[in-house]
Design an enzyme around this catalytic site. Structure first.
Site, PDB file in Angstrom:
ATOM      1  N   ASN A  31       8.405   4.063   1.646  1.00 58.92           N
ATOM      2  CA  ASN A  31       7.222   3.284   1.994  1.00 58.92           C
ATOM      3  C   ASN A  31       7.333   2.927   3.479  1.00 58.92           C
ATOM      4  OD1 ASN A  31       5.191   1.436   2.317  1.00 58.92           O
ATOM      5  ND2 ASN A  31       6.061  -0.125   0.954  1.00 58.92           N
ATOM      6  N   LYS A  33       5.262   1.453   5.322  1.00 58.74           N
ATOM      7  CA  LYS A  33       4.559   0.212   5.679  1.00 58.74           C
ATOM      8  C   LYS A  33       3.730   0.449   6.954  1.00 58.74           C
ATOM      9  CE  LYS A  33       8.080  -2.284   3.187  1.00 58.74           C
ATOM     10  NZ  LYS A  33       8.823  -3.496   2.977  1.00 58.74           N
ATOM     11  N   HIS A 116       2.179  -4.001  -4.171  1.00 61.26           N
ATOM     12  CA  HIS A 116       3.372  -4.301  -3.384  1.00 61.26           C
ATOM     13  C   HIS A 116       3.387  -5.794  -3.057  1.00 61.26           C
ATOM     14  CE1 HIS A 116       6.299  -4.385  -0.147  1.00 61.26           C
ATOM     15  NE2 HIS A 116       6.751  -3.236  -0.628  1.00 61.26           N
ATOM     16  N   GLU A 118       4.015  -7.347  -0.470  1.00 61.26           N
ATOM     17  CA  GLU A 118       3.361  -7.717   0.792  1.00 61.26           C
ATOM     18  C   GLU A 118       1.841  -7.777   0.618  1.00 61.26           C
ATOM     19  OE1 GLU A 118       5.389  -4.719   3.063  1.00 61.26           O
ATOM     20  OE2 GLU A 118       7.241  -5.808   2.700  1.00 61.26           O
ATOM     21  N   GLU A 188      10.959  -4.711  -7.242  1.00 59.38           N
ATOM     22  CA  GLU A 188      11.360  -5.064  -5.884  1.00 59.38           C
ATOM     23  C   GLU A 188      11.466  -6.583  -5.772  1.00 59.38           C
ATOM     24  OE1 GLU A 188      10.166  -1.712  -2.919  1.00 59.38           O
ATOM     25  OE2 GLU A 188       8.524  -3.116  -3.080  1.00 59.38           O
ATOM     26  N   GLY A 194      13.661  -6.062   3.063  1.00 60.86           N
ATOM     27  CA  GLY A 194      13.806  -6.178   4.515  1.00 60.86           C
ATOM     28  C   GLY A 194      14.807  -7.228   4.958  1.00 60.86           C
ATOM     29  N   SER A 234      16.055  -3.313   0.335  1.00 59.57           N
ATOM     30  CA  SER A 234      17.274  -3.041   1.107  1.00 59.57           C
ATOM     31  C   SER A 234      18.122  -1.914   0.519  1.00 59.57           C
ATOM     32  CB  SER A 234      18.095  -4.326   1.269  1.00 59.57           C
ATOM     33  OG  SER A 234      17.365  -5.282   2.023  1.00 59.57           O
TER      34      SER A 234
HETATM   35  P1  13P Z   1      13.270  -2.446   2.537  1.00 58.27           P
HETATM   36  O1  13P Z   1      13.937  -1.205   2.031  1.00 58.27           O
HETATM   37  O2  13P Z   1      13.023  -2.438   4.000  1.00 58.27           O
HETATM   38  O3  13P Z   1      13.951  -3.692   2.050  1.00 58.27           O
HETATM   39  O4  13P Z   1      11.787  -2.469   1.883  1.00 58.27           O
HETATM   40  C1  13P Z   1      11.634  -2.304   0.515  1.00 58.27           C
HETATM   41  C2  13P Z   1      10.195  -2.164   0.198  1.00 58.27           C
HETATM   42  O5  13P Z   1       9.426  -3.101   0.299  1.00 58.27           O
HETATM   43  C3  13P Z   1       9.714  -0.841  -0.234  1.00 58.27           C
HETATM   44  O6  13P Z   1       8.431  -0.901  -0.749  1.00 58.27           O
END
Ligand code: 13P
Length: 274
Positions: A31, A33, A116, A118, A188, A194, A234
């Site tokens: 992803n 983003k 997601h 976010e 997640e 992150g 992560s």
């Molecule tokens: P990270 O791998 O940067 O923690 O992000 C995970 C994520 O949100 C994938 O959709």
């Protein structure tokens, strides 16, 4: 002979956990983003495609909307599939800023990430809107990747299972067993996204197993046994193999590490079909 509740639970776990005959092919999706321009995305997948040629799993990349055309063309002939980070449920209309699924299929998108954290946290996504998106993606013949996961506060309040339960029930509302069986779920934990904080393999496996039990309850054991559940938060080359070896972890949804071809390729190589 009467079985105790614990014995029944243990048998149920075995039925729906990954077995050599489960047939669940691991799926690793990057992803991106809001990173990478179209040309940067093209360069990334060209490097990646060469590195994952021998990987024994399904692989996808989810660039931002404006990159889908160029990245999709660069993927032609590779084993990497094109995913979108979201999609709207209406087919067309006055919905400024939204993107219809028909627009995505024309660009070669085959999977769509929905719900997601976010999107839930910053853009007002709810279980109801996630469910509308899931239905529309399925109706268009694409695969939804439905994300669920608890925040740090919810986790600290002991609400992990309750939150995941609500999000799975809400996101999958009114879907049939055969629709659900073809979906991908992604657990997640928001506190692991992150942050460099990864759930321990035991913690992740436990929640994945709870999700699979819930799928069995909502539908049946074969449906629960067919759904692939990714872990996200992560995931890096150095922790991927351990996570992916867990019986109910069927892949990874990767953020930061998906932006570097060598790191993402290393995670893909750690996922092995049984
Ligand atoms: P990270 O791998 O940067 O923690 O992000 C995970 C994520 O949100 C994938 O959709």
């Amino acid at each position: 002979m009467r079985l105790t509740d614990n014995e029944i639970e243990a048998i149920a776990q075995k039925i729906v956990a990954k077995t050599p005959s489960s047939g669940r092919r691991p799926i690793v999706v990057g992803n991106w983003k809001m990173h990478k321009t179209p040309s940067e995305g093209e360069a990334l997948v060209r490097e990646l495609a060469a590195l994952v040629e021998t990987a024994d799993c399904e692989i996808g990349v989810a660039p931002a909307y404006p990159c889908l055309g160029q990245v999709g063309r660069a993927l032609g002939g590779s084993k990497i599939s094109l995913c979108a980070q979201n999609a709207y449920w209406e087919k067309a209309g006055a919905f400024t800023g939204e993107v219809a699924i028909g627009m995505l299929t024309e660009l070669g998108v085959s999977q769509v990430i929905i719900g997601h954290s976010e999107r839930r946290q910053f853009f007002g996504e709810t279980d109801e809107t996630v469910n509308l998106r899931a239905k529309a993606v399925l109706e268009a013949g694409l695969v939804p990747i439905l994300c669920v996961g608890e925040s740090l506060q919810e986790r600290d309040s002991g609400l992990t299972h309750a939150v995941v339960d609500r999000q799975v029930r809400g996101g999958l509302a009114d879907l049939s067993g055969s629709q659900v069986a073809g979906m991908v779920l992604a657990y997640e934990p928001v506190w692991a996204i992150g942050t460099g904080k990864v759930a321990t393999v035991e913690e992740a496996q436990e929640v994945h197993s709870v999700i699979r039990q819930l799928l069995a309850e909502l539908h049946d054991a074969p449906t629960a046994g067919a759904v692939r559940i990714q872990y996200g938060g992560s995931v890096k080359p150095d922790n991927a193999a351990q996570l992916l070896a867990q019986p109910d972890i069927d892949g990874a949804l990767v953020g930061g590490a998906a932006l570097k071809a060598t790191d993402f390729a290393a995670i893909c190589m750690a996922a092995k079909a049984e």
